[in-house]
Design an enzyme around this catalytic site. Structure first.
Site, PDB file in Angstrom:
ATOM      1  N   ALA A 322       0.863  -1.185   0.000  1.00 42.98           N
ATOM      2  CA  ALA A 322       0.000   0.000   0.000  1.00 42.98           C
ATOM      3  C   ALA A 322       0.893   1.227   0.000  1.00 42.98           C
ATOM      4  O   ALA A 322       1.990   1.212   0.579  1.00 42.98           O
ATOM      5  CB  ALA A 322      -0.936   0.002   1.203  1.00 42.98           C
ATOM      6  N   GLU A 323       0.434   2.286  -0.637  1.00 40.14           N
ATOM      7  CA  GLU A 323       1.291   3.440  -0.911  1.00 40.14           C
ATOM      8  C   GLU A 323       1.866   4.153   0.306  1.00 40.14           C
ATOM      9  O   GLU A 323       2.929   4.777   0.196  1.00 40.14           O
ATOM     10  CB  GLU A 323       0.591   4.441  -1.827  1.00 40.14           C
ATOM     11  CG  GLU A 323      -0.742   4.955  -1.354  1.00 40.14           C
ATOM     12  CD  GLU A 323      -1.909   4.155  -1.910  1.00 40.14           C
ATOM     13  OE1 GLU A 323      -2.967   4.756  -2.151  1.00 40.14           O
ATOM     14  OE2 GLU A 323      -1.768   2.918  -2.085  1.00 40.14           O
ATOM     15  N   PRO A 324       1.243   4.092   1.510  1.00 40.10           N
ATOM     16  CA  PRO A 324       1.889   4.812   2.617  1.00 40.10           C
ATOM     17  C   PRO A 324       3.136   4.136   3.159  1.00 40.10           C
ATOM     18  O   PRO A 324       3.765   4.671   4.067  1.00 40.10           O
ATOM     19  CB  PRO A 324       0.788   4.882   3.681  1.00 40.10           C
ATOM     20  CG  PRO A 324      -0.089   3.730   3.399  1.00 40.10           C
ATOM     21  CD  PRO A 324      -0.088   3.601   1.899  1.00 40.10           C
ATOM     22  N   GLY A 325       3.492   2.960   2.610  1.00 40.47           N
ATOM     23  CA  GLY A 325       4.748   2.332   3.032  1.00 40.47           C
ATOM     24  C   GLY A 325       4.631   0.895   3.474  1.00 40.47           C
ATOM     25  O   GLY A 325       5.590   0.317   3.982  1.00 40.47           O
TER      26      GLY A 325
END
Length: 643
Positions: A322-325
């Site tokens: 997922a893009e937040p890390g």
């Protein structure tokens, strides 16, 4: 070093009218609600500070009152530069109406801007956003026409078009951690995400601004392990200890130890989800999962793919991100979205977008709200409703394989599944496949030009973007093409050979997807494409252990090509192929023999740099061999004769 612990009100007093303020958070994870509330309360009491510029990367809110929704009072904020707006409807409404200046930039761009501001650079140069609404040739990311400054410009570097996003000084950073010592050193052991906290703190510090961090507990100075400190105290001006109600781990969960990445949740305890429209779409998308590959799942409809992957026993065979890390494990959904359980790593958001922007994703599954005849997708703007792009542009422009998911129509769609067949009970009132999208969040023509594989998966059919445009390729059992598909589209797709969507998708039982994806038969692995006149040999995930395995491959190639009576071009997929060390010479001899007798030109690819190097050594005994890093590059070299 001074004691930096202050009250919420004293922290809010550090913000001045006209300041540029940045905040941390993703949905509800990492959002400094105590600081945002203190700022809103001060403005309500004093009518100051005024005319703030707000900069944020990921959406921060619950769609109601929390998060950045707290800053919607008239006069408090005059300009907003944000990635995802859908969770902050109060600010979004003010931007759409023109009461404030609004800009919507890709989430990853804003994340990278923090680092570039910290480094004293004039801005961020990137290909991300080209040919979308962010491109100045469209509207430069403006929410409304009254957003006057040009914050992004088109430039050319080395003869190649790029976008240049302007930097700006950050006067205040409102951030969040778990534990602070009295010197302001911050750890994040109870947080679900790391986000951009360090980059934001550096950007504010190097802009001459202030850094204020909300935490949920305080310890004595000098007691935090140095390796656990995410934001060093030298960057922090003030620390606020927040009450529990203003410091939940996410907006759906007060605290889940598994979201921290420090503990693993027991597997297999979740019950299968019911067979709904959303699950049908997620099941079909799961057929595209690349075994051994790295995948991003977007918010909304794509979230269900992780549940299907878990039910089908595939979570250990793909790496979901997922893009937040988040890297690995199973992403959460709803207001927990962004968090995950059983992760392999949790890294900084900016680093995740480095990986995404550079083409690290083997597949992305994203939502779609509108699709047009050119294959363009809109997920960001619908009349007065401003959703924002979030990380969608970064991800969709750079993933190797794209799967867009969504219902075929919207607003009132009702379906029924009977005996493995799909029935439309009530058709949706709104078309999603129409002549033109309102805003281009994904450029179909760019993807077409770059040869990127793109699918559009719905509950009743699957469409593909290819050289002819949008093609209808699959239909659900029980669906009539004319009545249920073409009658509800604003354009007519190309219609060629249409197959039925896999019947297992519409039966409420395990599909056996794991065994199918992991044990492809040789007939499926080695196929001749008549239209392209290319033999495709898919050795991905194969473990070639003995001479019998080699002979099976050789025999299949010979049997497929024998009826043709001529040499053909060949593309070989070596992704995660394992060849026993004792077979390297025999394998090379077999390949040389097939190449001499049956192949005209041959290209090979693997996404693994290690495998490319090792295979190159194995195959180069008699001729120079290039192992490309993608199927697209291998086919391009074949087409261009660059061998």
């Amino acid at each position: 070093m001074q004691n930096k612990v202050v009250s919420q009100r004293d922290a809010a007093a550090l913000i001045h009218s006209g300041d540029t303020v940045t905040t941390s958070g993703f949905v509800g994870a990492g959002v400094p609600d105590a600081l945002l509330k203190a700022l809103a309360d001060r403005y309500e009491d004093e009518s100051h500070p005024r005319d703030l510029t707000l900069v944020f990367a990921a959406g921060q809110g619950d769609g109601k009152e929390r998060g950045l929704n707290r800053l919607a009072a008239p006069g408090l904020v005059s300009r907003v530069i944000g990635g995802h707006w859908g969770l902050i409807p109060k600010l979004a409404a003010r931007a759409v109406s023109g009461e404030i200046e609004g800009y919507n930039f890709p989430q990853g761009i804003i994340s990278h801007l923090y680092r570039d501001i910290a480094a004293g650079k004039p801005g961020t140069i990137s290909h991300v956003g080209l040919e979308t609404f962010v491109d100045p040739r469209q509207n430069g990311g403006r929410v409304t026409g009254n957003s006057s400054p040009d914050l992004v410009e088109l430039i050319t570097i080395g003869g190649v078009e790029r976008l240049f996003y302007h930097a700006m000084p950050i006067h205040v950073a409102l951030l969040r951690g778990s534990t602070a010592d009295e010197y302001g050193n911050i750890t994040m052991e109870r947080e679900a995400l790391i986000l951009d906290n360090l980059a934001q703190a550096m950007a504010a510090r190097n802009s001459g601004g202030v850094v204020i961090v909300q935490v949920d507990q305080l310890v004595a100075k000098g007691t935090l392990p140095a390796r656990d400190v995410i934001i060093p105290g030298v960057l922090v001006d003030a620390v606020v200890v927040a009450p529990p109600e203003l410091h939940p781990q996410t907006y759906a969960t007060q605290y889940n130890r598994y979201y921290t990445g420090r503990y693993r949740e027991p597997e297999g305890k979740a019950a299968p989800t019911p067979l709904t429209l959303r699950k049908i779409i997620a099941r079909r998308a799961a057929f595209e999962l690349p075994i051994g590959g790295v995948v991003n799942l977007g918010i909304g409809m794509p979230e269900g793919v992780s549940c299907v992957a878990a039910e089908e026993g595939l979570l250990h065979h793909v790496t979901l991100t997922a893009e937040p890390g988040i890297i690995g494990g199973q992403p959460a959904s709803g207001l927990d979205f962004g968090a995950a359980v059983n992760t392999e790593a949790i890294i900084a958001q900016g680093s995740q977008f480095d990986f995404y922007d550079g083409g690290g994703l083997d597949m992305a599954c994203l939502g779609m709200a509108e699709v047009d005849s050119a294959g363009n997708v809109n997920v960001s703007r619908f009349g007065p409703r401003l959703a924002g792009a979030g990380g969608f542009i970064n991800i969709s422009q750079n993933a190797r394989h794209l799967v867009f998911t969504g219902s075929f129509t919207a607003s009132g769609l009702d379906i029924r599944i009977t005996d493995g067949a799909l029935q439309i009970v009530t058709e949706g009132r709104a078309r999603k496949f129409d002549t033109a999208v309102e805003q281009i969040t994904f450029s179909g023509s760019r993807a077409q030009r770059l040869g990127r594989p793109v699918l559009y998966v719905t509950e009743r059919c699957v469409l593909r973007l290819d050289h002819e445009g949008i093609s209808l390729i699959e239909i659900a059992p029980g669906i009539d093409i004319e009545r249920d598909v073409l009658a509800h589209m604003g354009f007519t797709p190309h219609i060629g050979d249409i197959t039925q969507m896999d019947p297992r998708i519409f039966i409420d039982a395990p599909m056996g997807l794991r065994d199918e994806l992991l044990t492809l038969g040789m007939a499926q692995r080695i196929q001749f494409d008549v239209d392209r006149d290319i033999l495709f040999i898919n050795l991905a995930k194969m473990n070639i252990r003995n001479v019998a395995d080699m002979e099976e491959i050789k025999t299949r190639v010979e049997n497929v090509l024998a009826p043709l009576g001529r040499k053909v071009d060949v593309v070989v997929n070596y992704d995660q192929t394992q060849i026993d060390d004792d077979l390297t010479h025999a394998w090379s001899d077999m390949v040389d023999d097939l190449e001499d007798r049956l192949y005209k030109q041959v290209t090979r690819y693997s996404t693994s740099a290690f495998l490319r190097r090792k295979l190159g050594q194995t195959l180069e005994r008699r001729r120079r061999v290039t192992i490309f890093d993608s199927e697209r590059a291998a086919e391009a070299a074949l087409r261009d004769g660059a061998l």
